[in-house]
Enzyme design. Structure first.
Site: not given
Length: 390
Positions: A133, A138-140, A164-165, A370
């Site tokens: 995701l 594109a984090g938060s 960050w997978i 998450e």
């Protein structure tokens, strides 16, 4: 001093089957995971053989239906399994949680044909999953993701980079969220991508302060062709699928946080009762006794909070707000408890000869993954007061 096995917790288990399951998990954790965990983490060794063992033991698909190879276990039980695994080694507990997250889209939104074709191998066939995701920008704000999937006949062609997978580069399949339409959340679609798809590659794992045995890496999609038969859900439904998965995933993080905190408390209690100063164990001193009491209280409160949210989920009731609360409270508690554990061990707590410093480093990431804890507060507030006005 080597890590010691977690002291048995008085668990709230609904059936004899669940009690037997926890006993099995505890035995595996003590025999196969905890010994050498510190050394393996320091070496950055990914425990693929442990995940294979867990799959063979039926522990990688616990919250999913048995007709597809799952364990038919309620979340109330599954989360306590995660806690046991995380208390032995967070790389393993969090890895199982991420794998379950990666299976969620297909199990919840896939067609019967897709589920019959893919889920048995994903849940009990030795495969390990990852969840794609987040992106570098594109984090938060996950709805702003830029990885694109463009229709080409019966296929989609994917280009972009995920960041960050967890399990990046070692996963057998990736649940991918990619943009197939316009801007915003409504233009995102979910796909199930094989780990060996041509054009899919992973960068070198990130160099992290903790959880060094769990590879976290960027995953690149360079013209990756994904058949439309591997699209999960409808076009444009991907973001709602992602949010549904994250509600459950946050409970997994909460349970892992409690496991790390419990391990830190066990180490602190053992040290405080063995270490003598001024002619008696340091556990006799009120200052330390109060610290230990507060640590245990935070752990018990966190465990009760995640179990309460899990029971709502098991009953089919809304649990998004409670999941955010559990993730927020349990991970903050883990950071506090592990910090106190280092303090109780004093100078020894700052050395790698004792496990407290590793627990402290590992706890930090749980406040971030998450959905950061700042995002959890936003989620909770929206449930209580409605969306922010602009």
């Amino acid at each position: 001093m080597p890590d010691r096995a977690q002291q048995p917790v008085d668990r709230q288990l609904p059936t004899e089957e669940a009690r037997d399951l926890i006993a099995l998990v505890r035995d595996i954790a003590q025999r196969e995971i905890a010994p050498g965990a510190a050394e393996q983490e320091e070496a950055g060794a990914f425990p693929r053989e442990v995940f294979s063992l867990l799959s063979e033991s039926g522990l990688l698909g616990l919250p999913y239906a048995s007709e597809h190879g799952g364990g038919d276990q309620p979340y109330e039980v599954y989360l306590q399994v995660l806690e046991e695994l995380a208390s032995a080694r967070l790389t393993v507990g969090l890895g199982v949680s991420v794998h379950s997250l990666a299976c969620h889209a297909l199990a919840g939104f896939g067609t019967k044909e897709q589920q019959a074709e893919h889920l048995p191998a994903m849940l009990g066939g030795g495969l390990l999953g990852a969840y794609c995701l987040s992106e570098p920008a594109a984090g938060s704000d996950a709805a702003s993701l830029r990885t694109k999937a463009v229709r080409d006949g019966d296929d989609w062609v994917v280009n972009g980079t995920k960041a960050w997978i967890t399990h990046g580069g070692v996963a057998d399949f990736y649940t991918l969220l990619a943009r197939t339409g316009g801007e915003g959340a409504r233009g995102i679609t979910a796909f199930l991508v094989p780990g060996d798809a041509p054009g899919l590659s992973a960068a070198a794992p990130e160099k992290k302060m903790g959880m060094k045995g769990s590879p976290t890496a960027q995953v690149h999609f360079d013209g990756v062709r994904v058949p439309d038969a591997r699209r999960v859900g409808e076009e444009g439904q991907g973001f709602s699928i992602a949010l549904a998965a994250l509600d459950s995933g946050r409970l997994g993080i909460a349970a892992c946080a409690v496991g790390v905190a419990q391990a830190a408390l066990d180490a602190a209690v053992e040290y405080a009762t063995d270490r003598r100063q001024f002619g008696r164990p340091i556990a006799d001193f009120q200052g330390l006794r109060f610290m230990i009491a507060d640590m245990a209280t935070r752990i018990e409160a966190g465990r009760s909070l995640y179990l309460s949210a899990a029971r709502l989920r098991d009953q089919g009731r809304p649990f998004s707000r409670q999941a955010a609360m559990a993730k927020l409270f349990c991970t903050d508690a883990a950071m506090s408890v592990t910090t106190d554990a280092v303090q109780i061990l004093g100078g020894y707590g700052y050395t790698q000869d004792f496990p407290a410093e590793r627990y402290m480093r590992e706890a930090k990431v749980l406040q971030i993954v998450e959905g950061t804890n700042q995002i959890q507060r936003m989620v909770i507030a929206r449930h209580l007061t409605g969306p922010e006005t602009r």
